[in-house]
Design an enzyme around this catalytic site. Structure first.
Site, PDB file in Angstrom:
ATOM      1  N   TYR A   1      -4.908   3.858   7.960  1.00  0.00           N
ATOM      2  CA  TYR A   1      -6.199   3.435   7.803  1.00  0.00           C
ATOM      3  C   TYR A   1      -7.105   3.636   9.111  1.00  0.00           C
ATOM      4  CZ  TYR A   1      -3.830   1.104   4.282  1.00  0.00           C
ATOM      5  OH  TYR A   1      -3.289   0.854   2.869  1.00  0.00           O
TER       6      TYR A   1
ATOM      7  N   SER B   1       0.809  -1.334   0.139  1.00  0.00           N
ATOM      8  CA  SER B   1       0.228   0.053  -0.058  1.00  0.00           C
ATOM      9  C   SER B   1       0.718   1.160  -0.159  1.00  0.00           C
ATOM     10  CB  SER B   1      -0.972   0.169   1.186  1.00  0.00           C
ATOM     11  OG  SER B   1      -2.041  -0.823   0.950  1.00  0.00           O
TER      12      SER B   1
ATOM     13  N   LYS C   1       0.506   3.275  -2.920  1.00  0.00           N
ATOM     14  CA  LYS C   1      -0.312   4.211  -3.309  1.00  0.00           C
ATOM     15  C   LYS C   1      -0.025   5.772  -3.297  1.00  0.00           C
ATOM     16  CE  LYS C   1      -3.711   0.910  -1.155  1.00  0.00           C
ATOM     17  NZ  LYS C   1      -4.306   0.536   0.180  1.00  0.00           N
TER      18      LYS C   1
ATOM     19  N   TYR D   1      -2.882  -2.440 -10.660  1.00  0.00           N
ATOM     20  CA  TYR D   1      -2.804  -2.068  -9.023  1.00  0.00           C
ATOM     21  C   TYR D   1      -2.202  -3.409  -8.637  1.00  0.00           C
ATOM     22  CZ  TYR D   1      -4.640  -2.214  -4.523  1.00  0.00           C
ATOM     23  OH  TYR D   1      -4.546  -2.138  -3.106  1.00  0.00           O
TER      24      TYR D   1
ATOM     25  N   VAL E   1       1.338  -3.502   3.690  1.00  0.00           N
ATOM     26  CA  VAL E   1       1.095  -5.007   4.395  1.00  0.00           C
ATOM     27  C   VAL E   1       2.530  -5.792   4.344  1.00  0.00           C
ATOM     28  CG1 VAL E   1      -1.199  -5.303   4.466  1.00  0.00           C
ATOM     29  CG2 VAL E   1      -0.074  -5.964   2.542  1.00  0.00           C
TER      30      VAL E   1
HETATM   31  O1  DON Z   1      -4.493  -4.640  -2.136  1.00  0.00           O
HETATM   32  C1  DON Z   1      -3.989  -5.040  -0.950  1.00  0.00           C
HETATM   33  O2  DON Z   1      -5.025  -5.700  -0.336  1.00  0.00           O
HETATM   34  C2  DON Z   1      -2.573  -5.366  -0.783  1.00  0.00           C
HETATM   35  N1  DON Z   1      -1.919  -5.432  -2.237  1.00  0.00           N
HETATM   36  C3  DON Z   1      -2.142  -3.764  -0.256  1.00  0.00           C
HETATM   37  C4  DON Z   1      -2.886  -3.554   0.979  1.00  0.00           C
HETATM   38  C5  DON Z   1      -1.973  -2.969   1.807  1.00  0.00           C
HETATM   39  O3  DON Z   1      -0.675  -2.799   1.866  1.00  0.00           O
HETATM   40  C6  DON Z   1      -2.589  -2.206   3.346  1.00  0.00           C
HETATM   41  N2  DON Z   1      -1.632  -1.593   4.084  1.00  0.00           N
HETATM   42  N3  DON Z   1      -1.283  -1.708   5.195  1.00  0.00           N
END
Ligand code: DON
Length: 308
Positions: free
Chosen positions: A243, A63, A66, A191, A261
């Site tokens: 978040y 994330s 982003k 994405y 993540v």
């Molecule tokens: O789209 C997803 O769920 C993961 N590729 C990225 C989510 C993420 O990193 C949330 N962050 N802490």
């Protein structure tokens, strides 16, 4: 602050990895060792980079992607178009939630950092197909992280794509409600790829340093993004970067930040520091457990809390 002090903070906070778990909803991330912690701090005053621990280990940006993708979307379409498509409100819900769009009948995703908003942001990237869009994102990430060795981690990409059904439902929900354009499968491919790029804490510290330095790369004094976009992105990092843990993080750490993540954290402290942290075990909100503790101590040591 010097490398030695930073190393002491890494040692002090290392064991917090035991309070978290590596992400397991993306199988390739579940294989990463949780016993890693590193931090890189770019000091804008001295123009020096301090490092301690696992700073040059490659890990998935997830994330944190982003942030550069939002910056590129602003370059491609302008601030007005981007924020007509995506709102800038915190959510109070998990990063992959559909709740605000569905229950509150929001016509736009809540912000560019929750998954729905990030997918909508990716849909704004210019390029004739998914491949060209991703190549543009990759070359922008290389430039803003000052790291030519950034590559797509194919194993993570395949794992993201295989297990990405919640993201697919968010994307098709948005398409069904005319919130994003028609090219949903290309947007999703882009994405999933942008999340699967291998970075280091050092590169993330440099990206954060550009944000902290009003859009100018401090290592060569070249402008990469506009000052206005750097300000906007730091503001959204403050309200929504972690978040539904953003409020608590702001109270206890007090700097604009963004998590991933893969265990990464970036923090951009206006006019002072760009920080990159890596430790893969995550708390229940999906943010790096030891990373947050280390960042908190580092911000305190640097006396850099922006709200004090
Ligand atoms: O789209 C997803 O769920 C993961 N590729 C990225 C989510 C993420 O990193 C949330 N962050 N802490």
């Amino acid at each position: 602050m010097n490398d030695y002090t930073l190393k002491q903070l890494v040692d002090k906070n290392f064991d917090y990895y035991k309070n978290g778990e590596v992400a397991n909803y993306i199988p390739a991330l579940a294989e990463v060792s949780p016993k890693q912690l590193g931090i890189a701090v770019y000091d804008l005053t001295s123009n020096e980079l301090m490092k301690a621990g696992d700073v040059d280990v490659r890990f998935a940006i997830e994330s944190m992607s982003k942030v550069p993708v939002l910056l590129l979307a602003i370059k491609d379409c302008g601030i007005k178009k981007v924020f007509e498509t995506i709102n800038t409100e915190p959510t109070g819900f998990a990063f992959n939630s559909i709740m605000n769009m569905e229950i509150n009948h929001r016509k736009h995703p809540m912000n560019p950092f929750v998954n729905a908003g990030a997918i909508a942001t990716t849909s704004l990237i210019s390029g004739k197909d998914a491949n060209e869009k991703f190549e543009r994102i990759l070359s922008f990430m290389k430039q803003i992280c000052d790291d030519t060795d950034i590559t797509l981690n194919k194993e993570i990409y395949l794992s993201e794509s295989k297990t990405g059904d919640i993201n697919r439902s968010l994307a098709y929900y948005m398409k069904g409600n005319q919130m994003i354009d028609e090219e949903v499968s290309e947007t999703l491919e882009t994405y999933f790829k942008q999340c699967s790029v291998n970075v280091t804490a050092t590169g993330i510290a440099k990206l954060a340093a550009v944000l902290a330095n009003k859009g100018i790369a401090p290592w060569n004094n070249q402008r990469i993004i506009s000052e206005e976009s750097a300000t906007i992105v730091k503001s959204i990092m403050t309200t929504a970067g972690l978040y539904d843990e953003s409020g608590e993080f702001s109270v206890h750490v007090g700097v604009p930040a963004k998590s991933g993540v893969g265990g990464g954290l970036m923090a951009a402290i206006p006019n002072s520091y760009g920080i990159g942290v890596f430790s893969p075990a995550l708390d229940k909100f999906g943010n790096s457990a030891a990373g947050i503790q280390l960042l908190k101590d580092t911000v305190q040591e640097l006396d850099a809390d922006i709200f004090q």
